[in-house]
Design a protein around this motif. Sequence first.
Motif, short mmCIF file in Angstrom:
data_model
loop_
_atom_site.label_atom_id
_atom_site.label_comp_id
_atom_site.label_asym_id
_atom_site.label_seq_id
_atom_site.Cartn_x
_atom_site.Cartn_y
_atom_site.Cartn_z
N ALA A 8 7.34 -3.66 2.93
CA ALA A 8 6.89 -4.72 3.28
C ALA A 8 4.96 -5.33 2.78
CB ALA A 8 6.52 -3.73 5.44
N GLY A 9 4.76 -6.43 2.96
CA GLY A 9 3.61 -6.39 2.86
C GLY A 9 2.89 -6.84 1.77
N ILE A 10 4.30 -7.32 0.15
CA ILE A 10 3.99 -7.24 -0.50
C ILE A 10 3.97 -8.21 -1.31
CG2 ILE A 10 4.32 -6.04 -3.00
CD1 ILE A 10 5.41 -3.74 -1.71
N PHE A 11 3.15 -8.81 -1.85
CA PHE A 11 3.45 -10.23 -2.43
C PHE A 11 3.87 -10.55 -4.08
CE2 PHE A 11 -0.68 -10.62 0.90
CZ PHE A 11 0.42 -11.24 1.74
N HIS A 12 3.97 -11.87 -4.09
CA HIS A 12 5.36 -11.86 -4.96
C HIS A 12 3.58 -11.64 -6.51
CE1 HIS A 12 7.70 -13.44 -8.25
NE2 HIS A 12 6.76 -14.82 -8.20
N ARG A 13 4.09 -10.92 -7.61
CA ARG A 13 3.13 -10.51 -8.39
C ARG A 13 2.05 -10.46 -8.10
NH1 ARG A 13 3.14 -17.17 -11.59
NH2 ARG A 13 5.05 -16.99 -11.82
N GLN A 14 2.29 -9.40 -6.86
CA GLN A 14 1.25 -8.06 -6.84
C GLN A 14 1.56 -6.43 -7.07
OE1 GLN A 14 0.48 -7.60 -2.22
NE2 GLN A 14 -1.76 -6.59 -3.19
N ARG A 15 0.21 -6.19 -7.65
CA ARG A 15 0.56 -5.17 -8.74
C ARG A 15 0.66 -4.34 -7.11
NH1 ARG A 15 -4.69 -4.14 -11.99
NH2 ARG A 15 -4.98 -5.42 -10.61
N THR A 16 1.45 -2.97 -7.90
CA THR A 16 1.24 -1.90 -7.00
C THR A 16 1.46 -0.42 -7.08
OG1 THR A 16 4.03 -1.53 -7.21
CG2 THR A 16 3.08 -3.29 -5.58
N LEU A 17 0.58 0.19 -6.62
CA LEU A 17 0.35 1.33 -6.64
C LEU A 17 1.15 2.50 -5.55
CD1 LEU A 17 -1.67 3.89 -7.76
CD2 LEU A 17 -3.15 3.12 -6.26
N THR A 18 2.52 3.36 -5.57
CA THR A 18 3.01 3.64 -4.80
C THR A 18 2.95 5.55 -5.11
OG1 THR A 18 4.72 2.46 -6.02
CG2 THR A 18 5.39 4.04 -4.79
N VAL A 19 2.79 5.56 -4.03
CA VAL A 19 2.56 6.53 -3.19
C VAL A 19 4.06 7.48 -2.59
CG1 VAL A 19 -0.14 6.99 -3.87
CG2 VAL A 19 1.42 6.33 -1.63
N ALA A 20 3.89 8.84 -2.29
CA ALA A 20 5.42 9.39 -1.81
C ALA A 20 5.18 9.27 -0.05
CB ALA A 20 4.81 11.04 -1.88
N ASN A 21 4.12 9.31 0.76
CA ASN A 21 4.56 8.89 2.31
C ASN A 21 3.09 8.02 2.16
OD1 ASN A 21 2.55 10.82 2.17
ND2 ASN A 21 3.78 12.71 1.76
N ILE A 22 2.98 7.50 3.74
CA ILE A 22 1.76 7.39 4.57
C ILE A 22 0.32 7.76 4.43
CG2 ILE A 22 1.14 6.55 6.64
CD1 ILE A 22 3.20 5.16 5.52
N ASP A 23 0.47 9.17 4.57
CA ASP A 23 -1.03 10.14 4.21
C ASP A 23 -1.58 10.07 2.81
OD1 ASP A 23 -1.04 11.05 6.66
OD2 ASP A 23 0.51 12.85 6.07
N GLN A 24 -0.76 9.63 2.08
CA GLN A 24 -1.35 9.73 0.31
C GLN A 24 -1.87 7.95 0.40
OE1 GLN A 24 1.87 10.86 -2.44
NE2 GLN A 24 1.63 12.65 -1.94
#
Length: 303
Positions: A213-229
Amino acid sequence: MHTAITIDALKVLDAIDRKGSFAGAASELFRVPSAISYTVQKLEEDLNVAIYDRTGHRARLTPAGRYLLEEGRTLLEAAENLAHTTRQVAQGWETRLRIGFNSLLPAECLFPAIKEFYELGVPVDVQIVEEVFAGTWDALQSRRVDLIIGADSLSKPAGSYTTKALGEMPFVFAVAADHPLANVDTPLQEEDISRYPAAVAADTSRSLPPGHAGIFHRQRTLTVANIDQKVAVQVAGLGVGWLPRSRIRQQLKDGTLVAKTVQASRQPITLHLARHAEDQGKALMWFWERLGREEAVSEWLRD
Protein backbone atom coordinates in the motif's frame (compact mmCIF):
# COMPACT_ATOMS: atom_id res chain seq x y z
CA MET A 1 4.86 -50.68 0.78
CA HIS A 2 8.38 -49.81 1.90
CA THR A 3 9.85 -46.39 1.20
CA ALA A 4 13.34 -45.16 1.90
CA ILE A 5 12.07 -41.73 2.89
CA THR A 6 11.05 -41.75 6.54
CA ILE A 7 9.79 -38.98 8.79
CA ASP A 8 12.92 -39.40 10.91
CA ALA A 9 15.20 -38.93 7.90
CA LEU A 10 13.30 -35.79 6.87
CA LYS A 11 13.62 -34.41 10.40
CA VAL A 12 17.37 -34.96 10.19
CA LEU A 13 17.66 -33.12 6.86
CA ASP A 14 15.51 -30.28 8.19
CA ALA A 15 17.62 -29.94 11.35
CA ILE A 16 20.90 -29.95 9.39
CA ASP A 17 19.62 -27.17 7.13
CA ARG A 18 18.28 -25.01 9.95
CA LYS A 19 21.29 -25.48 12.24
CA GLY A 20 23.85 -25.22 9.46
CA SER A 21 25.80 -28.38 10.28
CA PHE A 22 25.59 -32.06 11.13
CA ALA A 23 26.85 -31.28 14.63
CA GLY A 24 24.15 -28.66 15.15
CA ALA A 25 21.48 -31.11 14.03
CA ALA A 26 22.86 -33.76 16.37
CA SER A 27 22.65 -31.34 19.29
CA GLU A 28 19.06 -30.36 18.52
CA LEU A 29 17.93 -33.95 18.02
CA PHE A 30 19.87 -35.23 21.06
CA ARG A 31 21.95 -37.65 18.99
CA VAL A 32 25.62 -38.18 18.33
CA PRO A 33 26.98 -36.73 15.05
CA SER A 34 27.74 -40.22 13.72
CA ALA A 35 24.04 -41.12 13.97
CA ILE A 36 23.17 -38.06 11.87
CA SER A 37 25.77 -38.98 9.26
CA TYR A 38 24.53 -42.58 9.15
CA THR A 39 20.92 -41.48 8.58
CA VAL A 40 21.95 -39.27 5.65
CA GLN A 41 24.23 -41.90 4.11
CA LYS A 42 21.56 -44.61 4.36
CA LEU A 43 19.01 -42.32 2.75
CA GLU A 44 21.43 -41.62 -0.10
CA GLU A 45 22.09 -45.33 -0.57
CA ASP A 46 18.41 -46.28 -0.48
CA LEU A 47 17.47 -43.57 -2.97
CA ASN A 48 20.65 -43.99 -5.00
CA VAL A 49 20.91 -40.19 -5.01
CA ALA A 50 23.60 -37.83 -3.71
CA ILE A 51 21.86 -35.55 -1.22
CA TYR A 52 25.01 -33.67 -0.19
CA ASP A 53 27.98 -32.49 -2.22
CA ARG A 54 31.00 -33.22 -0.03
CA THR A 55 33.74 -32.00 -2.39
CA GLY A 56 34.29 -28.70 -0.55
CA HIS A 57 35.20 -27.82 3.01
CA ARG A 58 31.57 -28.09 3.97
CA ALA A 59 28.84 -30.44 2.75
CA ARG A 60 26.21 -28.67 0.68
CA LEU A 61 22.85 -29.85 -0.55
CA THR A 62 22.74 -30.96 -4.17
CA PRO A 63 19.77 -29.81 -6.29
CA ALA A 64 18.15 -33.19 -5.62
CA GLY A 65 18.84 -32.80 -1.91
CA ARG A 66 17.32 -29.32 -1.85
CA TYR A 67 14.22 -30.59 -3.61
CA LEU A 68 13.92 -33.48 -1.16
CA LEU A 69 14.24 -31.12 1.80
CA GLU A 70 11.67 -28.60 0.54
CA GLU A 71 9.09 -31.24 -0.36
CA GLY A 72 9.92 -33.17 2.80
CA ARG A 73 9.06 -30.17 4.95
CA THR A 74 5.55 -30.33 3.54
CA LEU A 75 5.35 -33.96 4.68
CA LEU A 76 6.73 -33.05 8.10
CA GLU A 77 4.08 -30.36 8.51
CA ALA A 78 1.37 -32.79 7.41
CA ALA A 79 2.61 -35.42 9.88
CA GLU A 80 2.69 -32.85 12.67
CA ASN A 81 -0.84 -31.72 11.83
CA LEU A 82 -2.03 -35.34 11.81
CA ALA A 83 -0.53 -36.00 15.24
CA HIS A 84 -1.96 -32.77 16.58
CA THR A 85 -5.45 -33.52 15.27
CA THR A 86 -5.37 -37.06 16.67
CA ARG A 87 -4.47 -35.79 20.13
CA GLN A 88 -7.09 -33.08 19.87
CA VAL A 89 -9.83 -35.63 19.19
CA ALA A 90 -8.69 -37.87 22.02
CA GLN A 91 -8.38 -35.18 24.69
CA GLY A 92 -11.19 -32.79 23.90
CA TRP A 93 -8.87 -29.80 24.25
CA GLU A 94 -6.36 -29.01 21.52
CA THR A 95 -2.79 -29.67 22.60
CA ARG A 96 -1.70 -26.55 20.73
CA LEU A 97 -3.32 -23.39 19.45
CA ARG A 98 -1.58 -21.20 16.90
CA ILE A 99 -2.66 -17.57 16.73
CA GLY A 100 -1.55 -15.42 13.82
CA PHE A 101 -1.52 -11.67 14.34
CA ASN A 102 -1.21 -8.89 11.82
CA SER A 103 2.02 -6.94 12.22
CA LEU A 104 -0.13 -3.80 12.31
CA LEU A 105 -0.97 -4.82 15.87
CA PRO A 106 1.67 -5.34 18.56
CA ALA A 107 2.03 -8.84 20.01
CA GLU A 108 1.36 -7.31 23.43
CA CYS A 109 -2.31 -7.04 22.49
CA LEU A 110 -2.56 -10.80 22.96
CA PHE A 111 -0.84 -11.00 26.33
CA PRO A 112 -3.84 -10.26 28.62
CA ALA A 113 -5.91 -13.01 26.95
CA ILE A 114 -3.05 -15.52 27.06
CA LYS A 115 -2.44 -14.80 30.74
CA GLU A 116 -6.13 -15.34 31.51
CA PHE A 117 -6.14 -18.55 29.48
CA TYR A 118 -3.16 -19.95 31.39
CA GLU A 119 -5.05 -19.34 34.61
CA LEU A 120 -7.58 -21.94 33.44
CA GLY A 121 -4.90 -24.60 33.88
CA VAL A 122 -5.70 -26.50 30.68
CA PRO A 123 -2.82 -28.35 28.94
CA VAL A 124 -2.72 -26.32 25.71
CA ASP A 125 0.43 -24.82 24.22
CA VAL A 126 -0.11 -21.39 22.65
CA GLN A 127 1.95 -20.17 19.73
CA ILE A 128 1.72 -16.64 18.34
CA VAL A 129 2.92 -15.97 14.81
CA GLU A 130 3.49 -12.54 13.24
CA GLU A 131 2.24 -12.08 9.68
CA VAL A 132 2.25 -9.12 7.28
CA PHE A 133 -0.44 -8.02 4.78
CA ALA A 134 -2.04 -11.05 3.08
CA GLY A 135 0.14 -13.32 5.20
CA THR A 136 -2.54 -13.35 7.89
CA TRP A 137 -5.16 -14.87 5.60
CA ASP A 138 -2.56 -17.08 3.92
CA ALA A 139 -1.53 -18.52 7.29
CA LEU A 140 -5.16 -19.31 8.14
CA GLN A 141 -6.01 -20.72 4.72
CA SER A 142 -3.00 -23.07 4.77
CA ARG A 143 -3.66 -23.90 8.45
CA ARG A 144 -0.28 -22.67 9.61
CA VAL A 145 -2.40 -20.98 12.28
CA ASP A 146 -5.81 -21.77 13.77
CA LEU A 147 -6.98 -18.22 14.40
CA ILE A 148 -5.97 -14.82 13.08
CA ILE A 149 -6.37 -11.39 14.61
CA GLY A 150 -6.03 -8.22 12.59
CA ALA A 151 -7.02 -9.65 9.20
CA ASP A 152 -8.15 -7.10 6.61
CA SER A 153 -11.09 -7.65 4.30
CA LEU A 154 -9.24 -6.84 1.07
CA SER A 155 -7.02 -9.93 0.92
CA LYS A 156 -9.61 -12.42 2.23
CA PRO A 157 -9.49 -15.61 0.10
CA ALA A 158 -12.43 -17.75 -0.97
CA GLY A 159 -13.48 -20.27 1.64
CA SER A 160 -15.72 -20.87 4.62
CA TYR A 161 -14.53 -18.49 7.31
CA THR A 162 -16.17 -16.90 10.32
CA THR A 163 -15.09 -13.32 10.99
CA LYS A 164 -15.70 -10.71 13.67
CA ALA A 165 -14.91 -7.02 13.15
CA LEU A 166 -12.57 -5.55 15.75
CA GLY A 167 -12.54 -1.93 14.63
CA GLU A 168 -10.86 0.45 12.23
CA MET A 169 -7.17 1.27 12.11
CA PRO A 170 -6.26 4.75 10.79
CA PHE A 171 -2.97 5.46 9.03
CA VAL A 172 -0.69 8.47 8.89
CA PHE A 173 1.99 9.32 6.35
CA ALA A 174 5.10 9.83 8.44
CA VAL A 175 8.66 11.02 7.82
CA ALA A 176 11.63 11.61 10.09
CA ALA A 177 11.91 15.06 11.64
CA ASP A 178 15.06 15.79 9.61
CA HIS A 179 13.73 14.35 6.34
CA PRO A 180 13.44 16.81 3.43
CA LEU A 181 9.68 16.18 3.21
CA ALA A 182 9.20 17.24 6.83
CA ASN A 183 9.54 20.92 5.82
CA VAL A 184 7.11 20.83 2.90
CA ASP A 185 4.13 22.99 3.88
CA THR A 186 1.67 21.94 1.17
CA PRO A 187 -0.01 18.50 0.87
CA LEU A 188 2.50 16.01 -0.50
CA GLN A 189 1.96 14.87 -4.07
CA GLU A 190 3.18 11.81 -5.91
CA GLU A 191 6.13 13.62 -7.45
CA ASP A 192 7.24 14.77 -3.99
CA ILE A 193 7.05 11.35 -2.37
CA SER A 194 8.38 9.22 -5.22
CA ARG A 195 11.76 10.95 -5.02
CA TYR A 196 12.49 9.09 -1.78
CA PRO A 197 12.57 5.34 -0.96
CA ALA A 198 9.39 3.83 0.45
CA ALA A 199 9.79 1.81 3.62
CA VAL A 200 7.98 -1.49 3.03
CA ALA A 201 7.10 -4.39 5.32
CA ALA A 202 7.37 -7.56 3.22
CA ASP A 203 4.19 -9.54 2.75
CA THR A 204 4.53 -12.95 4.44
CA SER A 205 1.98 -14.67 2.19
CA ARG A 206 3.25 -17.89 0.61
CA SER A 207 0.44 -18.60 -1.83
CA LEU A 208 -2.00 -15.67 -1.87
CA PRO A 209 -1.12 -12.64 -4.03
CA PRO A 210 1.12 -10.35 -1.95
CA GLY A 211 -0.15 -6.89 -1.12
CA HIS A 212 1.35 -3.49 -0.55
CA ALA A 213 0.00 0.00 0.00
CA GLY A 214 1.08 3.55 -0.73
CA ILE A 215 3.98 2.81 -3.11
CA PHE A 216 4.14 4.96 -6.21
CA HIS A 217 5.26 3.91 -9.67
CA ARG A 218 9.08 3.88 -10.03
CA GLN A 219 9.55 4.65 -6.33
CA ARG A 220 12.50 2.83 -4.80
CA THR A 221 11.79 0.60 -1.83
CA LEU A 222 13.57 -0.46 1.34
CA THR A 223 12.00 -3.72 2.44
CA VAL A 224 12.01 -4.99 6.02
CA ALA A 225 10.37 -7.87 7.86
CA ASN A 226 7.61 -6.23 9.89
CA ILE A 227 5.98 -2.99 11.03
CA ASP A 228 8.38 -2.49 13.94
CA GLN A 229 11.32 -2.46 11.54
CA LYS A 230 9.40 -0.22 9.13
CA VAL A 231 8.86 2.30 11.95
CA ALA A 232 12.57 2.17 12.80
CA VAL A 233 13.55 2.72 9.17
CA GLN A 234 11.31 5.77 8.92
CA VAL A 235 12.55 7.22 12.22
CA ALA A 236 16.08 6.86 10.83
CA GLY A 237 15.05 8.82 7.73
CA LEU A 238 15.88 5.95 5.39
CA GLY A 239 12.36 5.68 3.99
CA VAL A 240 8.90 7.21 4.04
CA GLY A 241 5.42 5.74 4.06
CA TRP A 242 2.12 5.09 5.77
CA LEU A 243 2.10 3.77 9.31
CA PRO A 244 -0.68 2.81 11.75
CA ARG A 245 -1.22 5.91 13.86
CA SER A 246 -1.56 3.80 17.00
CA ARG A 247 1.89 2.26 16.48
CA ILE A 248 3.68 5.63 16.32
CA ARG A 249 1.91 7.67 18.98
CA GLN A 250 5.10 8.09 20.98
CA GLN A 251 7.23 8.95 17.95
CA LEU A 252 4.73 11.60 16.88
CA LYS A 253 4.64 12.94 20.42
CA ASP A 254 8.40 13.18 20.85
CA GLY A 255 8.89 14.52 17.34
CA THR A 256 11.06 11.75 15.91
CA LEU A 257 8.35 11.26 13.29
CA VAL A 258 6.28 13.98 11.66
CA ALA A 259 2.80 13.38 10.24
CA LYS A 260 2.32 14.84 6.76
CA THR A 261 -0.80 15.55 4.74
CA VAL A 262 -0.87 13.69 1.43
CA GLN A 263 -2.97 14.64 -1.55
CA ALA A 264 -3.97 10.99 -2.10
CA SER A 265 -5.02 10.08 1.44
CA ARG A 266 -5.26 6.52 2.73
CA GLN A 267 -8.50 5.34 4.26
CA PRO A 268 -8.61 3.41 7.55
CA ILE A 269 -8.95 -0.36 7.28
CA THR A 270 -11.24 -2.59 9.31
CA LEU A 271 -9.41 -5.37 11.10
CA HIS A 272 -11.07 -8.70 11.90
CA LEU A 273 -10.77 -11.81 13.98
CA ALA A 274 -11.12 -14.87 11.72
CA ARG A 275 -11.16 -18.67 11.83
CA HIS A 276 -12.30 -21.60 9.72
CA ALA A 277 -16.07 -21.83 10.15
CA GLU A 278 -16.00 -25.57 10.83
CA ASP A 279 -13.36 -25.41 13.57
CA GLN A 280 -14.86 -25.61 17.06
CA GLY A 281 -11.99 -26.62 19.35
CA LYS A 282 -12.39 -25.64 22.98
CA ALA A 283 -9.23 -23.51 23.13
CA LEU A 284 -10.00 -21.95 19.76
CA MET A 285 -13.50 -20.95 20.81
CA TRP A 286 -12.25 -19.62 24.15
CA PHE A 287 -9.81 -17.28 22.40
CA TRP A 288 -12.43 -16.43 19.79
CA GLU A 289 -14.77 -15.11 22.46
CA ARG A 290 -12.02 -13.52 24.58
CA LEU A 291 -10.16 -11.72 21.79
CA GLY A 292 -13.42 -10.50 20.32
CA ARG A 293 -13.80 -8.29 23.37
CA GLU A 294 -10.13 -7.64 24.13
CA GLU A 295 -9.75 -4.11 25.48
CA ALA A 296 -6.03 -4.05 24.63
CA VAL A 297 -6.92 -4.43 20.95
CA SER A 298 -9.60 -1.74 21.17
CA GLU A 299 -7.08 0.62 22.76
CA TRP A 300 -4.60 0.16 19.93
CA LEU A 301 -7.26 0.70 17.29
CA ARG A 302 -8.47 3.95 18.79
CA ASP A 303 -7.03 7.03 17.11
